[in-house]
Design a protein around this motif. Structure first.
Motif, PDB file in Angstrom:
ATOM      1  N   ALA A 282      93.101 -35.251  -3.430  1.00 26.80           N
ATOM      2  CA  ALA A 282      92.127 -34.342  -2.827  1.00 26.80           C
ATOM      3  C   ALA A 282      90.766 -35.000  -2.978  1.00 26.80           C
ATOM      4  O   ALA A 282      90.542 -35.741  -3.939  1.00 26.80           O
ATOM      5  CB  ALA A 282      92.139 -32.985  -3.513  1.00 26.80           C
ATOM      6  N   THR A 283      89.863 -34.743  -2.056  1.00 29.40           N
ATOM      7  CA  THR A 283      88.533 -35.308  -2.207  1.00 29.40           C
ATOM      8  C   THR A 283      87.751 -34.491  -3.235  1.00 29.40           C
ATOM      9  O   THR A 283      88.071 -33.340  -3.509  1.00 29.40           O
ATOM     10  CB  THR A 283      87.755 -35.296  -0.883  1.00 29.40           C
ATOM     11  OG1 THR A 283      87.590 -33.938  -0.473  1.00 29.40           O
ATOM     12  CG2 THR A 283      88.491 -36.059   0.208  1.00 29.40           C
TER      13      THR A 283
ATOM     14  N   MET B  43      87.332 -41.663   0.812  1.00 25.59           N
ATOM     15  CA  MET B  43      88.630 -41.448   1.464  1.00 25.59           C
ATOM     16  C   MET B  43      88.379 -41.126   2.937  1.00 25.59           C
ATOM     17  O   MET B  43      87.736 -40.143   3.265  1.00 25.59           O
ATOM     18  CB  MET B  43      89.351 -40.295   0.782  1.00 25.59           C
ATOM     19  CG  MET B  43      90.758 -40.140   1.256  1.00 25.59           C
ATOM     20  SD  MET B  43      91.895 -39.472   0.030  1.00 25.59           S
ATOM     21  CE  MET B  43      91.294 -37.856  -0.299  1.00 25.59           C
ATOM     22  N   HIS B  44      88.874 -42.002   3.818  1.00 26.06           N
ATOM     23  CA  HIS B  44      88.658 -41.753   5.248  1.00 26.06           C
ATOM     24  C   HIS B  44      89.877 -41.059   5.812  1.00 26.06           C
ATOM     25  O   HIS B  44      90.983 -41.553   5.723  1.00 26.06           O
ATOM     26  CB  HIS B  44      88.401 -43.061   5.974  1.00 26.06           C
ATOM     27  CG  HIS B  44      87.109 -43.677   5.553  1.00 26.06           C
ATOM     28  ND1 HIS B  44      85.893 -43.217   5.988  1.00 26.06           N
ATOM     29  CD2 HIS B  44      86.837 -44.678   4.708  1.00 26.06           C
ATOM     30  CE1 HIS B  44      84.927 -43.926   5.432  1.00 26.06           C
ATOM     31  NE2 HIS B  44      85.478 -44.814   4.641  1.00 26.06           N
ATOM     32  N   ARG B  45      89.636 -39.908   6.376  1.00 28.08           N
ATOM     33  CA  ARG B  45      90.767 -39.143   6.877  1.00 28.08           C
ATOM     34  C   ARG B  45      90.601 -38.904   8.364  1.00 28.08           C
ATOM     35  O   ARG B  45      89.500 -38.696   8.856  1.00 28.08           O
ATOM     36  CB  ARG B  45      90.846 -37.793   6.173  1.00 28.08           C
ATOM     37  CG  ARG B  45      91.428 -37.895   4.796  1.00 28.08           C
ATOM     38  CD  ARG B  45      92.387 -36.747   4.572  1.00 28.08           C
ATOM     39  NE  ARG B  45      92.747 -36.690   3.160  1.00 28.08           N
ATOM     40  CZ  ARG B  45      92.293 -35.759   2.347  1.00 28.08           C
ATOM     41  NH1 ARG B  45      91.478 -34.839   2.787  1.00 28.08           N
ATOM     42  NH2 ARG B  45      92.676 -35.745   1.112  1.00 28.08           N
TER      43      ARG B  45
ATOM     44  N   GLY C  24      96.195 -34.718   3.407  1.00 30.06           N
ATOM     45  CA  GLY C  24      95.702 -34.178   2.139  1.00 30.06           C
ATOM     46  C   GLY C  24      96.524 -32.987   1.683  1.00 30.06           C
ATOM     47  O   GLY C  24      97.509 -32.626   2.325  1.00 30.06           O
ATOM     48  N   ASN C  25      96.109 -32.378   0.567  1.00 26.54           N
ATOM     49  CA  ASN C  25      96.924 -31.323  -0.027  1.00 26.54           C
ATOM     50  C   ASN C  25      96.410 -29.918   0.275  1.00 26.54           C
ATOM     51  O   ASN C  25      96.859 -28.950  -0.333  1.00 26.54           O
ATOM     52  CB  ASN C  25      97.025 -31.531  -1.540  1.00 26.54           C
ATOM     53  CG  ASN C  25      98.154 -30.734  -2.156  1.00 26.54           C
ATOM     54  OD1 ASN C  25      99.267 -30.742  -1.639  1.00 26.54           O
ATOM     55  ND2 ASN C  25      97.858 -30.005  -3.219  1.00 26.54           N
ATOM     56  N   ASP C  26      95.475 -29.776   1.204  1.00 28.02           N
ATOM     57  CA  ASP C  26      95.032 -28.434   1.578  1.00 28.02           C
ATOM     58  C   ASP C  26      96.182 -27.757   2.314  1.00 28.02           C
ATOM     59  O   ASP C  26      96.532 -28.131   3.439  1.00 28.02           O
ATOM     60  CB  ASP C  26      93.793 -28.521   2.480  1.00 28.02           C
ATOM     61  CG  ASP C  26      93.209 -27.136   2.743  1.00 28.02           C
ATOM     62  OD1 ASP C  26      93.958 -26.144   2.665  1.00 28.02           O
ATOM     63  OD2 ASP C  26      92.004 -27.050   3.031  1.00 28.02           O
TER      64      ASP C  26
ATOM     65  N   MET D 197      83.441 -37.764  -0.858  1.00 27.21           N
ATOM     66  CA  MET D 197      84.628 -38.019  -0.054  1.00 27.21           C
ATOM     67  C   MET D 197      85.646 -38.909  -0.751  1.00 27.21           C
ATOM     68  O   MET D 197      86.637 -39.333  -0.161  1.00 27.21           O
ATOM     69  CB  MET D 197      84.235 -38.644   1.293  1.00 27.21           C
ATOM     70  CG  MET D 197      83.391 -37.732   2.183  1.00 27.21           C
ATOM     71  SD  MET D 197      83.992 -36.022   2.225  1.00 27.21           S
ATOM     72  CE  MET D 197      85.407 -36.227   3.311  1.00 27.21           C
ATOM     73  N   ARG D 198      85.403 -39.215  -2.045  1.00 28.79           N
ATOM     74  CA  ARG D 198      86.377 -40.042  -2.780  1.00 28.79           C
ATOM     75  C   ARG D 198      87.572 -39.174  -3.190  1.00 28.79           C
ATOM     76  O   ARG D 198      87.440 -37.996  -3.459  1.00 28.79           O
ATOM     77  CB  ARG D 198      85.736 -40.618  -4.049  1.00 28.79           C
ATOM     78  CG  ARG D 198      84.621 -41.608  -3.807  1.00 28.79           C
ATOM     79  CD  ARG D 198      85.003 -43.061  -4.023  1.00 28.79           C
ATOM     80  NE  ARG D 198      85.838 -43.360  -5.172  1.00 28.79           N
ATOM     81  CZ  ARG D 198      85.366 -43.754  -6.353  1.00 28.79           C
ATOM     82  NH1 ARG D 198      84.070 -43.857  -6.560  1.00 28.79           N
ATOM     83  NH2 ARG D 198      86.188 -44.068  -7.333  1.00 28.79           N
ATOM     84  N   ASP D 199      88.746 -39.810  -3.255  1.00 27.20           N
ATOM     85  CA  ASP D 199      89.936 -39.129  -3.755  1.00 27.20           C
ATOM     86  C   ASP D 199      89.802 -39.011  -5.268  1.00 27.20           C
ATOM     87  O   ASP D 199      89.567 -40.008  -5.951  1.00 27.20           O
ATOM     88  CB  ASP D 199      91.172 -39.959  -3.386  1.00 27.20           C
ATOM     89  CG  ASP D 199      92.478 -39.285  -3.811  1.00 27.20           C
ATOM     90  OD1 ASP D 199      92.417 -38.323  -4.610  1.00 27.20           O
ATOM     91  OD2 ASP D 199      93.535 -39.724  -3.351  1.00 27.20           O
TER      92      ASP D 199
END
Lengths: 324, 258
Positions: B96-97, A1-3, A267-269, B138-140
């Motif tokens: 979330a990762t 996941m690239h954020r 994200g959900n943080d 880093m994967r969801d």
């Protein structure tokens, strides 16, 4: 996941809020340049433009930011508490209670009592839903949700009853209130203060809230005092929604779309999501309200219509995107 | 820590769920280095026992002590610094990762208003690597398979770094290779690092391989004691109401249904 790094998102949203604020102060029936706006804010003189900015546009823009921020924050909290990304601040029937209170005050001809009546209505609705949904020591999200939906339907029936029995002349004002409208906002301070207060307390509980989204058992085993935190977050969300509804009526979709959209980016943080949602919600509602004042000027649209017109397609698009 | 004080113990424990008494008068002590495995048929109350031992629900009667102190006296945060619990099901309604999930395990060790330290992040990475999810940090988690999510949940518990580990069917959804590796990892934590492990398992062969002690949780009686004393084909057959034979092999004993 690239954020994208969190702080860049937050900075971009802050910039967007500043831009929306500038637009809200300059655009309108009279175009006022940025230099005049700046002078009006920092070195007020007797210029007519400065008076428009200070007395009309500034409080309204601040109120719009506060209401948007409160609704987005309340939506973020409700989505965590109900563990449902489709929850919004009104899902437990809060807006219905507030609307009933406000409409009853309007019907009784007590315009001065609209604000306290709306707040009382929101409070009553919250207590009714929590009282009814309470069982076996805890509030299970599903039971809360169902109770909220049913109570909201009950409020809806009462609202219809008031609308059908109200004299014609009052119905228009009532409708604006139901849809959500900021044209009555003459003071921005109280809303902004409420927003700051709720955000600070919520940030204090942000890490616990993030874990709560993983379920009560997981959160408890990681050391979160689940009952206390759940109760505190529900109280915060209810208070934020009640203040927002009292200031501007039931503005829709901000509390649903904003947390959802911001979460996709950040994200959900909750430590990042909560402030980001506040900035995005505030910016969006300032922008929507500016459009509501200017699109069909000199007439004004209720801002709730605009948020719905923008919010419905945006939300459907987000849903499709997350499904693929 | 005084070695005579058990890390986790229960005495006179009775468990009830609405309308049913699961067990009464259960007592056992879990000491450092021990790996306790709870076996028994569906619905016997293994999950209820583990949740109760974790301090997440009060027992109907009896006491549970963590480090010799009643577990009810522990504030949630202090308890979570000493005791970790992996529920049977974990769920992730939000993206979330894997790293963020594992970092959640550091929550009881990180002070309010403080961000997680580089050390916390290192431990989270280490925990993910231990369950073979290092590459997926880093994967969801919402894009991961059920077994991969289970391993991330296990990594969260490892990152919590507690003296007592309670696990409810930790090998749910895992393929045979990861099942074997995960149990070996947990058994090693007990044997080499002096942790106390208590877990519910359905695979009797793997239970026999790793258990130092067992709890046989039947519908009418509960026995707790040393694995060598209790893990026999006769007892297990009676426990499940299913005939089983023990097949000896140099690498351990397998229980075959007949």
């Amino acid at each position: 996941m690239h954020r994208i790094p969190h702080w860049i998102v937050l900075a971009a949203l802050a910039l967007a809020a500043v831009a929306a604020f500038a637009l809200a102060l300059t655009a309108g029936s009279v175009d006022i340049g940025l230099p005049t706006v700046a002078r009006a804010l920092w070195a007020p003189d007797d210029d007519a433009g400065a008076a428009v900015v200070r007395e009309l546009r500034l409080p309204r823009a601040v109120a719009a930011f506060a209401v948007g921020g409160l609704l987005a924050l309340a939506g973020t909290l409700m989505q965590v508490l109900l563990r449902n990304p489709l929850a919004d601040p009104y899902v437990l029937g809060l807006s219905g209670g507030a609307a009933c209170g406000a409409l009853a005050a309007l019907l009784a001809g007590a315009a001065a009592l609209v604000t306290p009546a709306a707040f009382a209505g929101a409070l009553v609705s919250t207590l009714v839903v929590f009282g009814l949904a309470r069982g076996e020591g805890a509030w299970a999200p599903t039971r809360l949700l169902l109770t909220g939906v049913v109570v909201a339907t009950g409020w809806g029936a009462l609202i219809m009853l008031i609308l059908t029995t109200a004299p014609e002349a009052q119905v228009r004002g009532m409708l604006f209130w139901l849809i959500g409208d900021l044209s009555g906002a003459t003071r921005g301070g109280p809303g902004l203060l409420a927003l700051a207060g709720v955000l600070i307390v919520a940030m204090f509980l942000a890490r616990d809230a993030t874990l709560l989204a993983r379920g009560d058992t997981t959160a408890a085993s990681l050391g979160v005092p689940v009952r206390r935190i759940t109760l505190a977050l529900h109280a915060l969300a209810a208070f934020a929604t009640a203040v927002a509804v009292t200031l501007a009526g039931s503005v829709g979709f901000v509390g649903l779309v904003i947390p959802h959209a911001v979460r996709l980016v950040i994200g959900n943080d909750q430590r990042w999501l909560m402030p980001a949602a506040v900035l995005a919600g505030g910016a969006l509602l300032m922008l929507a309200d500016t459009l509501a004042r200017t699109l069909v000027a000199p007439a004004q649209l209720p801002v709730g219509v605009l948020t719905a017109v923008v919010g419905v397609p945006l939300f459907l698009w987000l849903l499709r995107r997350s499904a693929s | 820590m005084n070695s005579t004080v058990p890390m986790l113990s229960c005495h006179g424990l009775a468990l009830t769920v609405p309308g049913r008494t699961l067990c009464r008068d259960v007592a056992f002590d879990v000491r450092a280095g021990e790996c306790w495995i709870v076996v028994g048929p569906n619905g016997a109350g293994k999950s209820t026992l583990l949740r109760t031992l974790a301090g997440l629900r009060p027992p109907a009667a009896g006491t549970i002590a963590l480090d010799g102190e009643p577990i009810a006296n522990f504030a949630p945060r202090r308890r979570a610094q000493r005791l970790g619990f992996l529920p049977q099901d974990t769920f992730d309604a939000f993206p979330a990762t894997a790293l963020e999930m594992a970092l959640g395990g550091r929550h009881p060790h990180v002070r309010r208003w403080h961000p997680e330290s580089a050390e916390d992040v290192r431990r989270a990475h280490e925990a993910l690597a231990a369950v073979g999810m290092g590459e997926a940090a880093m994967r969801d988690v919402q894009t991961l398979s059920g077994g991969e999510r289970r391993r991330v949940a296990l990594a969260t518990l490892l990152a919590q770094d507690t003296a007592v580990l309670l696990l409810d069917e930790p090998t749910n959804h895992l393929d045979v290779a990861h099942e074997v590796r995960s149990l070996q990892l947990l058994a090693n934590l007990a044997r080499d690092r002096g942790r106390a492990v208590v877990m519910a398992l359905h695979d009797l062969t793997l239970a026999a391989r790793h258990a130092t002690n067992v709890v046989l949780m039947g519908c009418d009686k509960v026995e707790a004691g040393k694995a060598v004393d209790l893990l026999s084909a006769e007892r297990l057959s009676a426990l499940y109401g299913q005939a089983l034979v023990a097949v000896a092999h140099p690498r351990g004993t397998a229980f075959l249904p007949v």
